[in-house]
Design a protein around this motif. Structure first.
Motif, PDB file in Angstrom:
ATOM      1  N   PRO A  85       3.140  61.094  38.230  1.00 13.49           N
ATOM      2  CA  PRO A  85       3.758  62.355  38.659  1.00 13.49           C
ATOM      3  C   PRO A  85       5.223  62.225  39.049  1.00 13.49           C
ATOM      4  O   PRO A  85       5.974  63.200  38.942  1.00 13.49           O
ATOM      5  CB  PRO A  85       2.900  62.769  39.864  1.00 13.49           C
ATOM      6  CG  PRO A  85       1.604  62.066  39.686  1.00 13.49           C
ATOM      7  CD  PRO A  85       1.939  60.770  39.022  1.00 13.49           C
ATOM      8  N   ALA A  86       5.639  61.060  39.538  1.00 18.82           N
ATOM      9  CA  ALA A  86       7.011  60.904  40.015  1.00 18.82           C
ATOM     10  C   ALA A  86       7.929  60.288  38.977  1.00 18.82           C
ATOM     11  O   ALA A  86       9.123  60.156  39.218  1.00 18.82           O
ATOM     12  CB  ALA A  86       7.037  60.038  41.275  1.00 18.82           C
ATOM     13  N   ALA A  87       7.409  59.933  37.800  1.00 21.92           N
ATOM     14  CA  ALA A  87       8.216  59.231  36.817  1.00 21.92           C
ATOM     15  C   ALA A  87       8.972  60.165  35.897  1.00 21.92           C
ATOM     16  O   ALA A  87       9.903  59.728  35.224  1.00 21.92           O
ATOM     17  CB  ALA A  87       7.336  58.303  35.981  1.00 21.92           C
ATOM     18  N   ALA A  88       8.590  61.436  35.832  1.00 19.00           N
ATOM     19  CA  ALA A  88       9.212  62.375  34.900  1.00 19.00           C
ATOM     20  C   ALA A  88       9.184  61.817  33.482  1.00 19.00           C
ATOM     21  O   ALA A  88      10.088  62.049  32.695  1.00 19.00           O
ATOM     22  CB  ALA A  88      10.653  62.694  35.324  1.00 19.00           C
ATOM     23  N   ALA A  89       8.116  61.047  33.156  1.00 16.00           N
ATOM     24  CA  ALA A  89       7.970  60.402  31.854  1.00 16.00           C
ATOM     25  C   ALA A  89       9.173  59.525  31.519  1.00 16.00           C
ATOM     26  O   ALA A  89       9.501  59.322  30.370  1.00 16.00           O
ATOM     27  CB  ALA A  89       7.731  61.441  30.761  1.00 16.00           C
ATOM     28  N   ASP A  90       9.826  58.994  32.537  1.00 18.64           N
ATOM     29  CA  ASP A  90      10.983  58.115  32.379  1.00 18.64           C
ATOM     30  C   ASP A  90      10.537  56.689  32.678  1.00 18.64           C
ATOM     31  O   ASP A  90      10.040  56.411  33.774  1.00 18.64           O
ATOM     32  CB  ASP A  90      12.081  58.547  33.356  1.00 18.64           C
ATOM     33  CG  ASP A  90      13.369  57.771  33.167  1.00 18.64           C
ATOM     34  OD1 ASP A  90      13.311  56.525  33.039  1.00 18.64           O
ATOM     35  OD2 ASP A  90      14.435  58.395  33.154  1.00 18.64           O
ATOM     36  N   PRO A  91      10.688  55.746  31.733  1.00 22.00           N
ATOM     37  CA  PRO A  91      10.220  54.376  31.977  1.00 22.00           C
ATOM     38  C   PRO A  91      10.815  53.729  33.222  1.00 22.00           C
ATOM     39  O   PRO A  91      10.119  53.012  33.947  1.00 22.00           O
ATOM     40  CB  PRO A  91      10.641  53.630  30.698  1.00 22.00           C
ATOM     41  CG  PRO A  91      10.687  54.688  29.644  1.00 22.00           C
ATOM     42  CD  PRO A  91      11.181  55.920  30.347  1.00 22.00           C
ATOM     43  N   LEU A  92      12.100  53.957  33.495  1.00 18.74           N
ATOM     44  CA  LEU A  92      12.718  53.336  34.666  1.00 18.74           C
ATOM     45  C   LEU A  92      12.276  54.021  35.956  1.00 18.74           C
ATOM     46  O   LEU A  92      12.066  53.352  36.979  1.00 18.74           O
ATOM     47  CB  LEU A  92      14.236  53.360  34.540  1.00 18.74           C
ATOM     48  CG  LEU A  92      14.828  52.513  33.407  1.00 18.74           C
ATOM     49  CD1 LEU A  92      16.344  52.529  33.460  1.00 18.74           C
ATOM     50  CD2 LEU A  92      14.310  51.080  33.455  1.00 18.74           C
ATOM     51  N   LEU A  93      12.125  55.335  35.936  1.00 14.20           N
ATOM     52  CA  LEU A  93      11.630  56.012  37.136  1.00 14.20           C
ATOM     53  C   LEU A  93      10.182  55.630  37.420  1.00 14.20           C
ATOM     54  O   LEU A  93       9.757  55.624  38.576  1.00 14.20           O
ATOM     55  CB  LEU A  93      11.750  57.524  36.979  1.00 14.20           C
ATOM     56  CG  LEU A  93      13.173  58.087  36.986  1.00 14.20           C
ATOM     57  CD1 LEU A  93      13.146  59.603  36.857  1.00 14.20           C
ATOM     58  CD2 LEU A  93      13.932  57.677  38.235  1.00 14.20           C
ATOM     59  N   VAL A 120       9.039  52.614  37.019  1.00 16.36           N
ATOM     60  CA  VAL A 120       9.171  51.338  37.727  1.00 16.36           C
ATOM     61  C   VAL A 120       9.503  51.577  39.191  1.00 16.36           C
ATOM     62  O   VAL A 120       9.044  50.853  40.078  1.00 16.36           O
ATOM     63  CB  VAL A 120      10.258  50.466  37.053  1.00 16.36           C
ATOM     64  CG1 VAL A 120      10.511  49.198  37.859  1.00 16.36           C
ATOM     65  CG2 VAL A 120       9.848  50.115  35.633  1.00 16.36           C
ATOM     66  N   ARG A 121      10.269  52.614  39.471  1.00 17.13           N
ATOM     67  CA  ARG A 121      10.676  52.911  40.847  1.00 17.13           C
ATOM     68  C   ARG A 121       9.482  53.195  41.753  1.00 17.13           C
ATOM     69  O   ARG A 121       9.564  53.005  42.972  1.00 17.13           O
ATOM     70  CB  ARG A 121      11.620  54.114  40.844  1.00 17.13           C
ATOM     71  CG  ARG A 121      12.319  54.380  42.163  1.00 17.13           C
ATOM     72  CD  ARG A 121      13.083  55.674  42.121  1.00 17.13           C
ATOM     73  NE  ARG A 121      12.192  56.813  41.977  1.00 17.13           N
ATOM     74  CZ  ARG A 121      12.612  58.079  41.903  1.00 17.13           C
ATOM     75  NH1 ARG A 121      13.900  58.342  41.924  1.00 17.13           N
ATOM     76  NH2 ARG A 121      11.745  59.065  41.783  1.00 17.13           N
ATOM     77  N   ALA A 139       9.485  47.950  44.013  1.00 17.36           N
ATOM     78  CA  ALA A 139      10.764  48.653  43.930  1.00 17.36           C
ATOM     79  C   ALA A 139      11.219  49.061  45.328  1.00 17.36           C
ATOM     80  O   ALA A 139      10.494  49.743  46.050  1.00 17.36           O
ATOM     81  CB  ALA A 139      10.636  49.880  43.040  1.00 17.36           C
ATOM     82  N   THR A 140      12.418  48.648  45.700  1.00 19.62           N
ATOM     83  CA  THR A 140      12.966  48.959  47.021  1.00 19.62           C
ATOM     84  C   THR A 140      14.225  49.815  46.897  1.00 19.62           C
ATOM     85  O   THR A 140      15.142  49.728  47.715  1.00 19.62           O
ATOM     86  CB  THR A 140      13.271  47.663  47.791  1.00 19.62           C
ATOM     87  OG1 THR A 140      14.060  46.791  46.970  1.00 19.62           O
ATOM     88  CG2 THR A 140      11.993  46.951  48.179  1.00 19.62           C
ATOM     89  N   THR A 141      14.277  50.648  45.871  1.00 24.55           N
ATOM     90  CA  THR A 141      15.418  51.530  45.646  1.00 24.55           C
ATOM     91  C   THR A 141      15.591  52.478  46.832  1.00 24.55           C
ATOM     92  O   THR A 141      14.631  53.088  47.297  1.00 24.55           O
ATOM     93  CB  THR A 141      15.200  52.338  44.356  1.00 24.55           C
ATOM     94  OG1 THR A 141      14.942  51.432  43.278  1.00 24.55           O
ATOM     95  CG2 THR A 141      16.416  53.176  44.025  1.00 24.55           C
ATOM     96  N   ASP A 190      17.640  55.177  46.893  1.00 27.51           N
ATOM     97  CA  ASP A 190      18.043  56.528  46.525  1.00 27.51           C
ATOM     98  C   ASP A 190      16.986  57.092  45.580  1.00 27.51           C
ATOM     99  O   ASP A 190      15.890  56.560  45.488  1.00 27.51           O
ATOM    100  CB  ASP A 190      19.447  56.540  45.893  1.00 27.51           C
ATOM    101  CG  ASP A 190      19.558  55.570  44.716  1.00 27.51           C
ATOM    102  OD1 ASP A 190      18.519  55.273  44.082  1.00 27.51           O
ATOM    103  OD2 ASP A 190      20.668  55.110  44.423  1.00 27.51           O
ATOM    104  N   GLU A 191      17.323  58.157  44.871  1.00 21.49           N
ATOM    105  CA  GLU A 191      16.367  58.782  43.962  1.00 21.49           C
ATOM    106  C   GLU A 191      16.768  58.564  42.512  1.00 21.49           C
ATOM    107  O   GLU A 191      16.524  59.395  41.648  1.00 21.49           O
ATOM    108  CB  GLU A 191      16.251  60.280  44.282  1.00 21.49           C
ATOM    109  CG  GLU A 191      15.688  60.539  45.675  1.00 21.49           C
ATOM    110  CD  GLU A 191      15.611  62.012  46.026  1.00 21.49           C
ATOM    111  OE1 GLU A 191      16.189  62.830  45.284  1.00 21.49           O
ATOM    112  OE2 GLU A 191      14.964  62.352  47.041  1.00 21.49           O
ATOM    113  N   SER A 192      17.384  57.436  42.232  1.00 27.40           N
ATOM    114  CA  SER A 192      17.924  57.173  40.911  1.00 27.40           C
ATOM    115  C   SER A 192      17.060  56.189  40.140  1.00 27.40           C
ATOM    116  O   SER A 192      16.096  55.627  40.658  1.00 27.40           O
ATOM    117  CB  SER A 192      19.351  56.624  41.025  1.00 27.40           C
ATOM    118  OG  SER A 192      19.320  55.256  41.376  1.00 27.40           O
ATOM    119  N   ALA A 193      17.448  55.958  38.881  1.00 25.06           N
ATOM    120  CA  ALA A 193      16.782  54.983  38.025  1.00 25.06           C
ATOM    121  C   ALA A 193      17.487  53.634  38.057  1.00 25.06           C
ATOM    122  O   ALA A 193      17.167  52.765  37.249  1.00 25.06           O
ATOM    123  CB  ALA A 193      16.721  55.498  36.583  1.00 25.06           C
TER     124      ALA A 193
END
Length: 729
Positions: free
Chosen positions: A143-151, A153-154, A159-161, A163-166
């Motif tokens: 649900p939180a990936a927006a079908a984005d491979p890097l998101l 991983v977040r 993952a200790t990101t 911010d809300e970026s990739a």
């Protein structure tokens, strides 16, 4: 695809492989042969298993994301063959089409077959030490990936990101220490809207082109260079499937994706997407008060073909044009404007034999970005070139060695009017004219040897600077991995080593800094034999990073996942990271400015949870994250710069000692998948609400030009969007 296209294209693509098989079968006189393929021990559905008839090899197909297949059957006696890497081949004599779907269950085992070598040729030699692998299904159903491979991983516990970026931070290290590779080619600055605040940053990789994502949170394999603290390796999908066309439309974008088989073994896929925020901003005015406009156009082509039974050629081309404008928090009549043009290609070839494999890769990337506000304006031009060769030899079924060489060149040129101070762009801030040329060239060689003995797996390797010279002195990276398989579903993995990376965190202060990372990690994982059972992973780690700045990191994490009632999957991750404040030479003002500009990834606590509910009515998903506020350095007042006489901020002696308020965000998604029985065409309807509770989490503080007042900037507010995806085949 763009971020909204990708959000719900996942439902279409999830069933696309099955539909592509059913479409031609529907036209046949004989009913198709249908079934599913799964692991006999765990019941896990197997994606990509090869299914064919011994007498009709040209009709071979592969199982889809649900392990399902459909195969044309002429009706005469034949033998069904099902094979998958790491499993014994399944054989079933057939005299006619079975009355119902087949339930094929593969048994793990088998020796070092050539088909297995073909698959492992595309994977890192350290595959036994992978902590996490994300496939297509895990990416598009997050649900939180927006079908984005890097998101996607977040959302992992490692993952200790902050911010809300990739731009992914792994286990307390800066994103510049995370290597990102596509088909064995490094991709630098792999994000869209790289400097945008208020809407987020997204990866440039289309999920439609991705087969799998391997994540190494610690100790990246030495066959990948220039990765200090972690690695994300993406592999594109080379499998052939039927022709299809997919169109999508949403509040902020529209897109078109198409695929066409090429010959008997090739597949060509292409996509183009455009974003325009007018409708999105009109529906969510509160979330885009500062953002005046934004837009994006990107597209890509991917071609893959079998050059032989065990050889594969892949080519990927990508182009991007993006721009945005937003009003700074500190006010003023002018907008900050950013524009970026980007293009790259990758080319890779892989060939396997019975006891060896060869992999060649090459890539080129070009970029031109401009930004401006008032007198401040800069132009950045960059060029990246890469080439590598890898050869692996299997001495026995238990002993293998991989060696290789790589050439990695980066060139960066900056010119324009730069800020005198280190603050945010301000229309009234003083500037100076300058030009910077930065570059670095890496010639590296490596070897890595892996030995398997019973439940133990041992790996060791060394990577060296092949051409030391005064501008680039010699250096070495080394790695040691030890894995103990406790049983068929549990293992312990101890890994450690020293790694070398070259990044440019702030080109106006330094060139490409060499960072030495020493780290040690212990990982544990166990999975239930029941497909609906629990999964548990845990890790503890320590690392030391040294360049102009030096810091130490200690951390721990735990993750659990379980399925309830066969329709609800829930997981929970908890982590803590302690990163000491960076140490540097106090007499070097540039080092202090760099320490101030870089984040300290000190996360006292972090909780992440995902829920996914599936039924005949559709699917609901939710993701929530709660963590401690990020460290920051407050401004204590102003002081006069003795060199320029300008007022500049005054910071405390210890940087990043204060903390922002705690961060919380929850996202919910809903979607409905509809398939037409007459022609197999599909329609997906979706709706997404990001930050559904409207939490105002502080991302940072900005100041007026006189630094007299701190103004909070917030992460993305509540955001609602929806759309549809239509597929023809």
């Amino acid at each position: 695809m763009t971020f909204l296209n990708l959000l719900r294209a996942r439902r279409v693509l999830r069933s696309l492989a099955v539909l592509c098989l059913l479409a031609p079968a529907a036209a046949a006189q004989t009913p198709p042969l249908r079934g599913t393929v799964a692991d006999k021990t765990t019941g896990e559905k197997l994606l990509g298993a090869t299914v064919r008839l011994a007498g009709q090899p040209a009709t071979a197909t592969a199982t889809d994301l649900d392990g399902a297949f459909a195969l044309l059957f002429a009706g005469r006696p034949d033998t069904l063959l099902v094979s998958y890497v790491g499993y014994r081949t399944f054989r079933l004599p057939l005299a006619a089409v079975p009355a119902g779907p087949l339930a094929v269950r593969l048994v793990p085992g088998g020796g070092l077959a050539l088909a297995q070598v073909e698959v492992t040729a595309r994977r890192p030699i350290a595959e036994d030490f992978i902590v996490k692998e994300l496939d297509f299904l895990q990416i598009v159903t997050n649900p939180a990936a927006a079908a984005d491979p890097l998101l996607a991983v977040r959302t992992l516990p490692a993952a200790t990101t902050l911010d809300e970026s990739a731009s992914i931070s792994l286990r307390g290290s800066d994103p510049s220490q995370t290597g990102i590779y596509l088909n064995n080619v490094p991709i630098y600055d792999a994000v869209k809207f790289a400097q945008l605040t208020g809407i987020g940053t997204f990866g440039i990789f289309s999920v439609d082109m991705v087969k799998s994502v391997l994540v190494f949170p610690s100790n990246p394999p030495l066959e990948f260079g220039n990765a200090g603290a972690g690695l994300i390796s993406l592999t594109s999908d080379e499998r052939q499937r039927s022709r299809f066309v997919q169109a999508s439309a949403g509040l902020a974008n529209s897109g078109l994706l198409a695929g066409q088989p090429v010959g008997r073994r090739g597949m060509l896929k292409g996509y183009v997407n455009g974003q325009d925020g007018q409708l999105l901003r009109a529906l969510n005015p509160g979330s885009f008060r500062q953002l005046r406009q934004f837009g994006l156009l990107d597209g890509g082509l991917h071609f893959a073909t079998k050059t032989s039974e065990y050889g594969t050629l892949k080519a990927y081309v990508y182009g991007l044009r993006e721009q945005y404008a937003y009003r700074p928090t500190t006010g003023g009549a002018e907008n900050y404007r950013y524009r970026n043009l980007r293009g790259f290609y990758t080319l890779s070839y892989e060939q396997a034999w019975s006891r060896a494999d060869l992999a060649l890769s090459q890539g080129l990337s070009r970029r031109r970005a401009t930004d401006a506000l008032g007198a401040y304006r800069t132009t950045r031009r960059g060029t990246d070139y890469f080439a590598a060769a890898h050869y692996r030899r299997y001495w026995t079924e238990r002993l293998s060695t991989r060696l290789g060489a790589s050439y990695d060149e980066r060139r960066l040129h900056l010119a324009g009017q730069f800020l005198v101070g280190r603050g945010e762009p301000d229309a009234a801030a003083p500037t100076y004219t300058a030009a910077f040329g930065r570059g670095r060239t890496l010639w590296e060689v490596y070897q890595y040897t892996k030995l398997t003995r019973g439940p133990w797996v041992l790996g060791a390797g060394l990577r060296l600077n092949a051409l030391p010279r005064p501008a680039q002195p010699g250096y070495a990276s080394a790695q040691l991995n030890l894995r103990r398989n406790l049983n068929a579903r549990s293992f312990l993995n101890l890994s450690g080593g020293q790694y070398t990376s070259f990044g440019s965190p702030d080109p106006t202060l330094y060139g490409f800094l060499r960072t030495r990372v020493r780290q040690l990690a212990l990982d544990y994982a166990t999975t239930s034999s029941d497909p609906a059972g629990a999964t548990l992973t845990a890790a503890v780690y320590a690392k030391q990073e040294a360049s102009v700045l030096s810091t130490r990191v200690l951390g721990a994490e735990v993750f659990g996942q379980r399925t309830f009632f066969k329709c609800l999957r829930a997981d929970l991750a908890a982590a803590t990271v302690h990163a000491r404040p960076a140490r540097y030479d106090a007499a070097d003002p540039a080092a202090r400015a760099l320490a101030l500009a870089q984040r300290r990834y000190d996360v006292r606590f972090q909780l992440k949870s995902t829920l996914r509910l599936v039924g005949k009515w559709g699917e609901l998903g939710a993701f929530a994250q709660y963590r401690a506020g990020a460290p920051f350095t407050p401004v204590l007042g102003t002081e006069t710069d003795p060199a320029t006489g300008a007022q500049q901020p005054r910071y405390p002696a210890q940087l990043h000692a204060a903390y922002l308020p705690n961060y919380f965000r929850a996202d919910v998604t809903a979607s409905k998948f509809i398939r037409q029985k007459t022609n197999g065409n599909t329609l997906v309807l979706y709706a997404v609400c990001s930050n559904v509770l409207g939490t105002r989490s502080v991302s940072r503080y900005t100041y007026y030009s006189d630094y007299t007042q701190a103004l909070p900037e917030y992460f993305q507010g509540r955001l609602l969007y929806f759309g549809l995806v239509k597929t023809w085949q």
